[in-house]
Design a protein around this motif. Structure first.
Motif, PDB file in Angstrom:
ATOM      1  N   VAL A  40      25.486  40.191  35.695  1.00  0.00           N
ATOM      2  CA  VAL A  40      25.645  40.850  34.398  1.00  0.00           C
ATOM      3  C   VAL A  40      26.382  39.917  33.453  1.00  0.00           C
ATOM      4  O   VAL A  40      27.348  39.253  33.836  1.00  0.00           O
ATOM      5  N   GLU A  41      25.919  39.850  32.216  1.00  0.00           N
ATOM      6  CA  GLU A  41      26.602  39.091  31.174  1.00  0.00           C
ATOM      7  C   GLU A  41      27.266  40.105  30.246  1.00  0.00           C
ATOM      8  O   GLU A  41      26.650  40.642  29.339  1.00  0.00           O
ATOM      9  N   GLN A  42      28.529  40.385  30.516  1.00  0.00           N
ATOM     10  CA  GLN A  42      29.256  41.453  29.834  1.00  0.00           C
ATOM     11  C   GLN A  42      29.896  40.951  28.546  1.00  0.00           C
ATOM     12  O   GLN A  42      30.730  40.049  28.563  1.00  0.00           O
ATOM     13  N   SER A  59      51.069  39.508  29.064  1.00  0.00           N
ATOM     14  CA  SER A  59      50.838  40.651  28.182  1.00  0.00           C
ATOM     15  C   SER A  59      52.122  41.279  27.661  1.00  0.00           C
ATOM     16  O   SER A  59      52.111  41.949  26.628  1.00  0.00           O
ATOM     17  N   PHE A  60      53.259  41.051  28.344  1.00  0.00           N
ATOM     18  CA  PHE A  60      54.500  41.695  27.910  1.00  0.00           C
ATOM     19  C   PHE A  60      55.155  40.988  26.726  1.00  0.00           C
ATOM     20  O   PHE A  60      56.076  41.514  26.129  1.00  0.00           O
ATOM     21  N   PHE A  61      54.729  39.762  26.384  1.00  0.00           N
ATOM     22  CA  PHE A  61      55.134  39.179  25.096  1.00  0.00           C
ATOM     23  C   PHE A  61      53.955  38.374  24.534  1.00  0.00           C
ATOM     24  O   PHE A  61      53.955  37.156  24.482  1.00  0.00           O
ATOM     25  N   PRO A  62      52.918  39.099  24.087  1.00  0.00           N
ATOM     26  CA  PRO A  62      51.656  38.473  23.678  1.00  0.00           C
ATOM     27  C   PRO A  62      51.766  37.504  22.509  1.00  0.00           C
ATOM     28  O   PRO A  62      50.940  36.607  22.381  1.00  0.00           O
ATOM     29  N   GLN A  63      52.760  37.670  21.644  1.00  0.00           N
ATOM     30  CA  GLN A  63      52.880  36.782  20.488  1.00  0.00           C
ATOM     31  C   GLN A  63      53.499  35.436  20.851  1.00  0.00           C
ATOM     32  O   GLN A  63      53.449  34.496  20.059  1.00  0.00           O
ATOM     33  N   LYS A  64      54.090  35.333  22.020  1.00  0.00           N
ATOM     34  CA  LYS A  64      54.786  34.111  22.414  1.00  0.00           C
ATOM     35  C   LYS A  64      54.067  33.351  23.524  1.00  0.00           C
ATOM     36  O   LYS A  64      54.609  32.397  24.071  1.00  0.00           O
ATOM     37  N   THR A  65      52.873  33.777  23.843  1.00  0.00           N
ATOM     38  CA  THR A  65      52.162  33.171  24.960  1.00  0.00           C
ATOM     39  C   THR A  65      50.799  32.662  24.501  1.00  0.00           C
ATOM     40  O   THR A  65      50.367  32.907  23.378  1.00  0.00           O
ATOM     41  N   TYR A  66      50.116  31.944  25.375  1.00  0.00           N
ATOM     42  CA  TYR A  66      48.749  31.527  25.075  1.00  0.00           C
ATOM     43  C   TYR A  66      47.859  32.756  24.934  1.00  0.00           C
ATOM     44  O   TYR A  66      48.067  33.775  25.613  1.00  0.00           O
ATOM     45  N   HIS A  67      46.857  32.657  24.072  1.00  0.00           N
ATOM     46  CA  HIS A  67      45.988  33.797  23.790  1.00  0.00           C
ATOM     47  C   HIS A  67      44.592  33.267  23.456  1.00  0.00           C
ATOM     48  O   HIS A  67      44.437  32.446  22.560  1.00  0.00           O
ATOM     49  N   HIS A  68      43.572  33.737  24.177  1.00  0.00           N
ATOM     50  CA  HIS A  68      42.198  33.323  23.898  1.00  0.00           C
ATOM     51  C   HIS A  68      41.728  33.853  22.546  1.00  0.00           C
ATOM     52  O   HIS A  68      42.086  34.959  22.140  1.00  0.00           O
ATOM     53  N   PHE A  69      40.891  33.071  21.871  1.00  0.00           N
ATOM     54  CA  PHE A  69      40.201  33.599  20.693  1.00  0.00           C
ATOM     55  C   PHE A  69      38.941  34.334  21.171  1.00  0.00           C
ATOM     56  O   PHE A  69      38.422  34.074  22.256  1.00  0.00           O
ATOM     57  N   PRO A  70      38.430  35.275  20.384  1.00  0.00           N
ATOM     58  CA  PRO A  70      37.201  35.981  20.776  1.00  0.00           C
ATOM     59  C   PRO A  70      35.964  35.149  20.409  1.00  0.00           C
ATOM     60  O   PRO A  70      36.082  34.211  19.611  1.00  0.00           O
ATOM     61  N   ARG A  71      34.788  35.436  21.018  1.00  0.00           N
ATOM     62  CA  ARG A  71      34.551  36.569  21.868  1.00  0.00           C
ATOM     63  C   ARG A  71      34.138  36.084  23.240  1.00  0.00           C
ATOM     64  O   ARG A  71      33.346  35.154  23.353  1.00  0.00           O
ATOM     65  N   GLU A  72      34.666  36.721  24.263  1.00  0.00           N
ATOM     66  CA  GLU A  72      34.321  36.357  25.630  1.00  0.00           C
ATOM     67  C   GLU A  72      33.039  37.054  26.073  1.00  0.00           C
ATOM     68  O   GLU A  72      32.775  38.199  25.712  1.00  0.00           O
ATOM     69  N   VAL A  73      32.240  36.344  26.868  1.00  0.00           N
ATOM     70  CA  VAL A  73      31.128  36.935  27.611  1.00  0.00           C
ATOM     71  C   VAL A  73      31.374  36.611  29.079  1.00  0.00           C
ATOM     72  O   VAL A  73      31.380  35.440  29.466  1.00  0.00           O
ATOM     73  N   TRP A  74      31.608  37.651  29.854  1.00  0.00           N
ATOM     74  CA  TRP A  74      31.979  37.468  31.261  1.00  0.00           C
ATOM     75  C   TRP A  74      30.751  37.647  32.153  1.00  0.00           C
ATOM     76  O   TRP A  74      30.162  38.729  32.204  1.00  0.00           O
ATOM     77  N   VAL A  75      30.360  36.580  32.835  1.00  0.00           N
ATOM     78  CA  VAL A  75      29.213  36.609  33.740  1.00  0.00           C
ATOM     79  C   VAL A  75      29.723  36.865  35.154  1.00  0.00           C
ATOM     80  O   VAL A  75      30.529  36.094  35.678  1.00  0.00           O
ATOM     81  N   HIS A  76      29.264  37.961  35.748  1.00  0.00           N
ATOM     82  CA  HIS A  76      29.726  38.297  37.097  1.00  0.00           C
ATOM     83  C   HIS A  76      28.690  39.176  37.783  1.00  0.00           C
ATOM     84  O   HIS A  76      27.780  39.710  37.141  1.00  0.00           O
ATOM     85  N   ASN A  77      28.832  39.312  39.076  1.00  0.00           N
ATOM     86  CA  ASN A  77      27.906  40.127  39.853  1.00  0.00           C
ATOM     87  C   ASN A  77      28.426  41.552  39.991  1.00  0.00           C
ATOM     88  O   ASN A  77      29.626  41.778  40.162  1.00  0.00           O
ATOM     89  N   VAL A  78      27.509  42.501  39.914  1.00  0.00           N
ATOM     90  CA  VAL A  78      27.839  43.900  40.175  1.00  0.00           C
ATOM     91  C   VAL A  78      26.816  44.440  41.160  1.00  0.00           C
ATOM     92  O   VAL A  78      25.697  43.938  41.254  1.00  0.00           O
ATOM     93  N   GLY A  79      27.204  45.470  41.889  1.00  0.00           N
ATOM     94  CA  GLY A  79      26.257  46.071  42.812  1.00  0.00           C
ATOM     95  C   GLY A  79      26.908  46.461  44.114  1.00  0.00           C
ATOM     96  O   GLY A  79      28.133  46.387  44.281  1.00  0.00           O
ATOM     97  N   LEU A  80      26.067  46.852  45.044  1.00  0.00           N
ATOM     98  CA  LEU A  80      26.530  47.327  46.334  1.00  0.00           C
ATOM     99  C   LEU A  80      25.542  46.891  47.398  1.00  0.00           C
ATOM    100  O   LEU A  80      24.332  47.098  47.251  1.00  0.00           O
ATOM    101  N   GLY A  81      26.057  46.281  48.447  1.00  0.00           N
ATOM    102  CA  GLY A  81      25.189  45.846  49.535  1.00  0.00           C
ATOM    103  C   GLY A  81      24.189  44.807  49.072  1.00  0.00           C
ATOM    104  O   GLY A  81      24.552  43.779  48.509  1.00  0.00           O
TER     105      GLY A  81
END
Length: 347
Positions: free
Chosen positions: A268-270, A240-262
């Motif tokens: 969730v598909e965020q 992130s400190f030199f974003p123009q010189k590094t690899y960079h994903h194209f959009p759009r991401e959908v992040w599938v992960h678990n949320v909750g407690l106990g």
């Protein structure tokens, strides 16, 4: 006790809202959904099917992974580049009225070495016709400079002749997602095709920020599904400190992960922002899991065969064409000519 019960109830309501609001629309075009969960589940099954070992079962669509949401698919072509251990297929899905193009990803037996290589991979290739856009040479050449390119393009052209100018859905898992991305851009920029849509699963980064911007312009209907702590979407690394010189994903991401407690845990598909590198999505966690890479939306991405280069098929039952290097195109229609090839048929 009553207060604890109220807290649990409130948490349950919040989780229900999160899990229910998975299909989000754009502000400018409220009738157009950014992400369709049912389509994602369908495409991940297509992406899983390509890991079938027996090409006869895959071509006739009788494999163990060829049912459920993808039942009734009409296979047109399977392209196998034996030299480079690559594979793709093209066909028509009547239920979504679209051509489906699928690219195979990296096999489990080589994924650890592949991940180690990606950790240190530099941007090393200028994308043709776009100033300042740089990409991963290996992913670019895997699609553009192998048998896969001509075989896939020919398959798409033949399928559109049969079914008309229907949409083209392109997908793939892992390295297959990287190849699918280059294919989508190629079809739009170099062939002028419309109706091209992309959805990949667990793909790595393939280019820099300039390339991501270029990609977003020409392939606006693109979704990258990521899963929990899957290591591959974190590679090659983003700094992130030199974003123009590094690899960079194209959009759009959908992040599938678990949320909750106990015991109250939900998937969730965020839907992430349109930067390609949303810090609140998969970048918010460490990418350290190979296990999360080989399961997407509850579907296994395990390969049935240990070797990705060994061809298993009944040569007496299929029409195929083989070049002098052993690369194969299986087709229901006359196939594109390969250099020094020979056509074989059971007819």
């Amino acid at each position: 006790m009553e207060r604890r019960g109220l807290l649990k109830a409130a948490l349950l309501v919040c989780l229900f809202v999160l899990c229910s609001a998975r299909e989000i629309t754009t502000k400018d075009h409220p009738s157009n959904t950014i992400y369709n969960p049912k389509l994602a589940k369908t495409l991940v099954e297509y992406a899983s099917a390509i890991y079938t070992a027996d090409l006869t079962q895959l071509f006739t669509w009788t494999c163990a992974r060829c049912g459920d949401l993808v039942k009734g698919f009409e296979m047109m072509d399977i392209v196998v580049d034996v030299e480079n251990c690559l594979q793709a297929y093209v066909g028509f899905a009547s239920d979504i009225n679209a051509i489906v193009v699928v690219f195979r990803g990296t096999q489990e037996n080589s994924i650890q070495n592949w991940i180690e290589d990606l950790l240190w991979k530099q941007l090393d290739f200028d994308y043709p016709g776009m100033p300042e856009a740089m990409v991963h040479r290996g992913f670019y050449t895997a699609y553009h400079n192998t048998t896969i390119h001509d075989g896939v393009v020919s398959g798409i052209q033949k399928t559109r002749k049969l079914f008309g100018d229907v949409p083209i859905m392109i997908t793939g898992h892992s390295m297959g997602g990287a190849m699918a991305s280059f294919c989508a851009l190629d079809l739009v920029v170099n062939y002028g095709l419309d109706g091209v849509k992309l959805m990949t699963f667990g793909q790595p980064r393939i280019g820099n920020a300039a390339f991501a911007s270029f990609f977003k312009k020409y392939v606006p209907h693109a979704i990258r599904v990521t899963h929990a702590h899957d290591i591959v979407p974190h590679l090659p690394p983003y700094f992130s400190f030199f974003p123009q010189k590094t690899y960079h994903h194209f959009p759009r991401e959908v992040w599938v992960h678990n949320v909750g407690l106990g015991s109250l845990v939900y998937s969730v598909e965020q839907i992430c922002d349109d930067s390609g590198e949303d810090p609140s999505c998969s970048r918010s966690v460490s990418g350290n899991s190979v296990q999360d890479h080989i399961y997407y939306l509850g579907v296994s991405m395990h390969a049935e065969a240990w070797s990705s280069c060994r061809i298993v098929m009944d040569y007496s039952k299929l029409r195929y064409q083989m070049d002098i290097n052993g690369n194969i195109v299986l087709s229901k229609q006359p196939v594109v000519s390969l250099s020094g090839d020979q056509e074989h048929s059971d007819q």
